[in-house]
Design an enzyme around this catalytic site. Structure first.
Site, PDB file in Angstrom:
ATOM      1  N   GLY A 112       2.348   7.175  -2.374  1.00  0.00           N
ATOM      2  CA  GLY A 112       2.224   6.315  -3.370  1.00  0.00           C
ATOM      3  C   GLY A 112       0.935   6.092  -4.104  1.00  0.00           C
ATOM      4  O   GLY A 112       0.019   6.195  -3.386  1.00  0.00           O
ATOM      5  N   CYS A 152      -3.194   3.641   3.531  1.00  0.00           N
ATOM      6  CA  CYS A 152      -3.641   3.347   2.001  1.00  0.00           C
ATOM      7  C   CYS A 152      -4.605   4.460   1.533  1.00  0.00           C
ATOM      8  O   CYS A 152      -5.510   4.502   2.474  1.00  0.00           O
ATOM      9  CB  CYS A 152      -4.105   2.209   1.739  1.00  0.00           C
ATOM     10  SG  CYS A 152      -4.419   1.710   0.209  1.00  0.00           S
ATOM     11  N   LEU A 153      -4.370   5.066   0.551  1.00  0.00           N
ATOM     12  CA  LEU A 153      -5.572   6.149   0.057  1.00  0.00           C
ATOM     13  C   LEU A 153      -7.007   5.373  -0.257  1.00  0.00           C
ATOM     14  O   LEU A 153      -7.775   6.068  -0.378  1.00  0.00           O
ATOM     15  CB  LEU A 153      -4.900   6.777  -1.205  1.00  0.00           C
ATOM     16  CG  LEU A 153      -3.767   7.730  -1.041  1.00  0.00           C
ATOM     17  CD1 LEU A 153      -3.140   8.120  -2.372  1.00  0.00           C
ATOM     18  CD2 LEU A 153      -3.786   8.832   0.050  1.00  0.00           C
ATOM     19  N   HIS A 196      -1.180  -3.587  -4.720  1.00  0.00           N
ATOM     20  CA  HIS A 196      -2.066  -2.994  -5.249  1.00  0.00           C
ATOM     21  C   HIS A 196      -2.524  -3.645  -6.792  1.00  0.00           C
ATOM     22  O   HIS A 196      -3.588  -3.987  -7.067  1.00  0.00           O
ATOM     23  CB  HIS A 196      -2.049  -1.560  -5.366  1.00  0.00           C
ATOM     24  CG  HIS A 196      -2.738  -0.867  -4.141  1.00  0.00           C
ATOM     25  ND1 HIS A 196      -3.846  -0.925  -3.779  1.00  0.00           N
ATOM     26  CD2 HIS A 196      -2.067   0.088  -3.400  1.00  0.00           C
ATOM     27  CE1 HIS A 196      -4.077  -0.302  -2.617  1.00  0.00           C
ATOM     28  NE2 HIS A 196      -2.855   0.560  -2.553  1.00  0.00           N
ATOM     29  N   GLN A 205      -5.867   2.411  -8.669  1.00  0.00           N
ATOM     30  CA  GLN A 205      -6.428   3.195  -7.539  1.00  0.00           C
ATOM     31  C   GLN A 205      -7.184   4.476  -8.059  1.00  0.00           C
ATOM     32  O   GLN A 205      -7.840   5.130  -7.584  1.00  0.00           O
ATOM     33  CB  GLN A 205      -5.478   3.757  -6.425  1.00  0.00           C
ATOM     34  CG  GLN A 205      -4.860   2.391  -5.898  1.00  0.00           C
ATOM     35  CD  GLN A 205      -3.891   3.204  -4.486  1.00  0.00           C
ATOM     36  OE1 GLN A 205      -2.912   3.379  -4.876  1.00  0.00           O
ATOM     37  NE2 GLN A 205      -4.295   3.386  -3.432  1.00  0.00           N
ATOM     38  N   HIS A 220       3.828  -2.171  -1.255  1.00  0.00           N
ATOM     39  CA  HIS A 220       2.797  -1.771  -0.997  1.00  0.00           C
ATOM     40  C   HIS A 220       1.866  -1.618  -2.402  1.00  0.00           C
ATOM     41  O   HIS A 220       0.891  -2.172  -2.639  1.00  0.00           O
ATOM     42  CB  HIS A 220       2.531  -0.392  -0.151  1.00  0.00           C
ATOM     43  CG  HIS A 220       1.147  -0.031   0.232  1.00  0.00           C
ATOM     44  ND1 HIS A 220       0.566  -0.132   1.228  1.00  0.00           N
ATOM     45  CD2 HIS A 220       0.116   0.405  -0.597  1.00  0.00           C
ATOM     46  CE1 HIS A 220      -0.809   0.376   1.295  1.00  0.00           C
ATOM     47  NE2 HIS A 220      -0.933   0.850  -0.129  1.00  0.00           N
ATOM     48  N   GLU A 221       2.652  -1.046  -3.202  1.00  0.00           N
ATOM     49  CA  GLU A 221       1.980  -0.370  -4.586  1.00  0.00           C
ATOM     50  C   GLU A 221       1.946  -1.549  -5.553  1.00  0.00           C
ATOM     51  O   GLU A 221       0.999  -2.029  -6.128  1.00  0.00           O
ATOM     52  CB  GLU A 221       2.725   0.593  -5.309  1.00  0.00           C
ATOM     53  CG  GLU A 221       2.700   2.098  -4.669  1.00  0.00           C
ATOM     54  CD  GLU A 221       1.356   2.419  -4.125  1.00  0.00           C
ATOM     55  OE1 GLU A 221       0.375   2.162  -4.662  1.00  0.00           O
ATOM     56  OE2 GLU A 221       1.145   2.906  -2.820  1.00  0.00           O
TER      57      GLU A 221
END
Ligand code: NI
Length: 182
Positions: free
Chosen positions: A45, A92-93, A138, A50, A134-135
Protein backbone atom coordinates in the site's frame (compact mmCIF):
# COMPACT_ATOMS: atom_id res chain seq x y z
CA UNK A 1 7.86 4.50 -15.51
CA UNK A 2 9.17 6.56 -12.70
CA UNK A 3 10.02 5.50 -9.21
CA UNK A 4 9.46 8.32 -6.74
CA UNK A 5 11.23 8.98 -3.44
CA UNK A 6 9.36 7.65 -0.44
CA UNK A 7 8.98 10.17 2.37
CA UNK A 8 9.93 8.87 5.81
CA UNK A 9 8.71 9.29 9.36
CA UNK A 10 9.62 12.75 10.65
CA UNK A 11 8.64 14.65 7.52
CA UNK A 12 5.88 17.23 8.08
CA UNK A 13 3.79 16.13 5.08
CA UNK A 14 3.13 12.80 6.79
CA UNK A 15 1.45 14.63 9.68
CA UNK A 16 -0.90 16.58 7.40
CA UNK A 17 -4.54 15.84 6.71
CA UNK A 18 -4.56 15.44 2.94
CA UNK A 19 -6.72 17.55 0.64
CA UNK A 20 -9.51 16.02 -1.43
CA UNK A 21 -8.75 15.25 -5.08
CA UNK A 22 -10.88 17.54 -7.24
CA UNK A 23 -9.30 17.14 -10.61
CA UNK A 24 -9.08 13.67 -12.11
CA UNK A 25 -7.56 14.66 -15.45
CA UNK A 26 -3.98 13.51 -15.69
CA UNK A 27 -4.15 11.47 -12.53
CA UNK A 28 -3.17 8.23 -14.34
CA UNK A 29 0.42 9.31 -14.65
CA UNK A 30 0.71 9.88 -10.92
CA UNK A 31 -1.01 6.56 -10.18
CA UNK A 32 1.33 4.71 -12.57
CA UNK A 33 4.34 6.23 -10.86
CA UNK A 34 2.94 5.41 -7.43
CA UNK A 35 2.50 1.76 -8.46
CA UNK A 36 6.08 1.65 -9.79
CA UNK A 37 7.28 3.14 -6.50
CA UNK A 38 5.27 0.73 -4.35
CA UNK A 39 6.38 -2.37 -6.28
CA UNK A 40 10.01 -1.25 -6.26
CA UNK A 41 9.81 -0.93 -2.46
CA UNK A 42 7.99 -4.27 -2.05
CA UNK A 43 5.02 -2.61 -0.39
CA UNK A 44 1.33 -3.53 -0.51
CA UNK A 45 0.00 0.00 0.00
CA UNK A 46 1.10 3.58 -0.66
CA UNK A 47 -0.56 6.90 0.16
CA UNK A 48 0.04 10.09 -1.84
CA UNK A 49 1.66 11.94 1.06
CA UNK A 50 4.20 9.11 1.29
CA UNK A 51 5.55 10.38 -2.04
CA UNK A 52 5.28 14.00 -0.96
CA UNK A 53 1.88 14.92 -2.41
CA UNK A 54 -0.90 16.45 -0.34
CA UNK A 55 -3.74 14.56 -2.03
CA UNK A 56 -6.39 12.23 -0.64
CA UNK A 57 -5.60 9.07 -2.58
CA UNK A 58 -3.83 5.77 -2.10
CA UNK A 59 -3.18 2.48 -3.84
CA UNK A 60 -3.11 -1.10 -2.59
CA UNK A 61 -2.02 -4.34 -4.22
CA UNK A 62 -2.66 -7.54 -2.29
CA UNK A 63 -3.22 -9.69 -5.36
CA UNK A 64 -0.49 -12.07 -4.12
CA UNK A 65 -2.88 -13.21 -1.36
CA UNK A 66 -5.57 -14.44 -3.79
CA UNK A 67 -8.09 -12.50 -1.71
CA UNK A 68 -8.48 -10.21 -4.72
CA UNK A 69 -7.01 -10.22 -8.20
CA UNK A 70 -6.68 -6.57 -9.13
CA UNK A 71 -4.76 -3.73 -7.53
CA UNK A 72 -6.94 -1.09 -5.87
CA UNK A 73 -7.04 2.67 -6.42
CA UNK A 74 -8.92 4.63 -3.78
CA UNK A 75 -9.54 8.35 -4.16
CA UNK A 76 -11.24 10.55 -1.54
CA UNK A 77 -12.02 7.42 0.46
CA UNK A 78 -13.96 7.44 3.69
CA UNK A 79 -14.63 4.69 6.23
CA UNK A 80 -18.35 4.92 6.92
CA UNK A 81 -18.74 1.92 9.20
CA UNK A 82 -16.75 -0.84 10.86
CA UNK A 83 -17.20 -4.12 12.68
CA UNK A 84 -15.21 -6.47 14.87
CA UNK A 85 -11.65 -6.19 16.07
CA UNK A 86 -8.43 -8.01 15.30
CA UNK A 87 -4.65 -7.77 15.73
CA UNK A 88 -2.14 -7.86 12.93
CA UNK A 89 1.58 -7.12 12.49
CA UNK A 90 1.90 -4.07 10.26
CA UNK A 91 4.93 -2.61 8.55
CA UNK A 92 5.15 0.76 6.81
CA UNK A 93 7.29 1.98 3.91
CA UNK A 94 7.75 5.27 5.75
CA UNK A 95 9.08 3.51 8.87
CA UNK A 96 11.49 0.95 7.40
CA UNK A 97 12.47 -1.98 9.59
CA UNK A 98 9.69 -1.48 12.13
CA UNK A 99 6.80 -3.94 12.49
CA UNK A 100 4.09 -3.31 15.06
CA UNK A 101 1.08 -5.25 16.24
CA UNK A 102 -1.93 -3.00 15.70
CA UNK A 103 -5.54 -3.56 16.75
CA UNK A 104 -8.17 -2.43 14.24
CA UNK A 105 -11.73 -3.24 13.19
CA UNK A 106 -11.95 -6.52 11.25
CA UNK A 107 -14.20 -5.28 8.48
CA UNK A 108 -15.07 -1.85 7.17
CA UNK A 109 -17.71 -0.20 5.06
CA UNK A 110 -15.78 2.03 2.67
CA UNK A 111 -16.81 4.60 0.08
CA UNK A 112 -14.39 6.01 -2.45
CA UNK A 113 -13.91 7.34 -5.95
CA UNK A 114 -12.15 5.61 -8.83
CA UNK A 115 -9.62 7.33 -11.10
CA UNK A 116 -12.61 8.31 -13.28
CA UNK A 117 -14.31 10.00 -10.35
CA UNK A 118 -17.05 7.34 -9.97
CA UNK A 119 -18.22 6.66 -6.43
CA UNK A 120 -18.46 3.12 -5.02
CA UNK A 121 -19.30 1.76 -1.61
CA UNK A 122 -18.14 -1.70 -0.52
CA UNK A 123 -17.46 -3.82 2.52
CA UNK A 124 -13.88 -5.00 2.94
CA UNK A 125 -12.46 -7.51 5.39
CA UNK A 126 -9.20 -9.36 5.94
CA UNK A 127 -5.98 -7.90 4.59
CA UNK A 128 -7.82 -5.44 2.32
CA UNK A 129 -9.61 -3.86 5.31
CA UNK A 130 -6.35 -3.79 7.21
CA UNK A 131 -4.43 -2.10 4.40
CA UNK A 132 -7.19 0.44 3.71
CA UNK A 133 -7.27 1.50 7.36
CA UNK A 134 -3.48 1.83 7.42
CA UNK A 135 -3.50 4.07 4.32
CA UNK A 136 -6.46 6.15 5.51
CA UNK A 137 -4.48 6.75 8.68
CA UNK A 138 -1.62 8.09 6.54
CA UNK A 139 -3.94 10.55 4.79
CA UNK A 140 -5.04 11.75 8.24
CA UNK A 141 -1.45 12.18 9.41
CA UNK A 142 -1.51 9.08 11.62
CA UNK A 143 1.18 6.37 11.86
CA UNK A 144 1.16 2.83 13.26
CA UNK A 145 3.34 4.17 16.07
CA UNK A 146 0.36 6.29 17.18
CA UNK A 147 -1.77 3.17 17.46
CA UNK A 148 0.30 1.31 20.05
CA UNK A 149 0.74 1.68 23.80
CA UNK A 150 3.20 4.31 25.05
CA UNK A 151 5.17 1.59 26.80
CA UNK A 152 5.62 -0.35 23.55
CA UNK A 153 6.85 2.79 21.83
CA UNK A 154 9.87 2.80 24.13
CA UNK A 155 11.21 -0.30 22.38
CA UNK A 156 11.37 1.43 18.99
CA UNK A 157 12.44 4.88 20.20
CA UNK A 158 16.00 4.63 18.84
CA UNK A 159 14.84 3.30 15.44
CA UNK A 160 12.37 6.17 15.17
CA UNK A 161 15.05 8.71 16.04
CA UNK A 162 17.34 7.35 13.32
CA UNK A 163 14.57 7.39 10.70
CA UNK A 164 13.61 10.93 11.73
CA UNK A 165 17.20 12.15 11.36
CA UNK A 166 17.48 10.51 7.94
CA UNK A 167 14.13 12.01 6.93
CA UNK A 168 15.35 15.53 7.82
CA UNK A 169 18.36 15.06 5.54
CA UNK A 170 16.18 13.78 2.70
CA UNK A 171 13.79 16.72 2.93
CA UNK A 172 16.66 19.13 2.26
CA UNK A 173 17.38 17.62 -1.13
CA UNK A 174 13.90 16.52 -2.21
CA UNK A 175 12.81 18.00 -5.50
CA UNK A 176 9.42 19.57 -5.95
CA UNK A 177 7.09 17.24 -7.80
CA UNK A 178 6.29 19.44 -10.75
CA UNK A 179 5.64 16.70 -13.27
CA UNK A 180 2.05 16.21 -12.06
CA UNK A 181 -0.05 19.04 -13.33
CA UNK A 182 -3.02 19.03 -10.98
NI1 NI B 1 2.46 3.00 5.96
Amino acid sequence: MAVMDIVHYGDAILRKKCKPVKQFNGIERLLDDMFDTMYEADGIGLAANQVGLNLHLFIIDISHTEEVEEPFIFINGEIVGSEGECDYDEGCLSIPGVTLNVTRPESIDFKYQSQNGEWSRKTFSGLAARAIQHEIDHLNGVFIVDRIQEIDKMFIQSELKDIEAQSKEESKTRQTLTRYNF
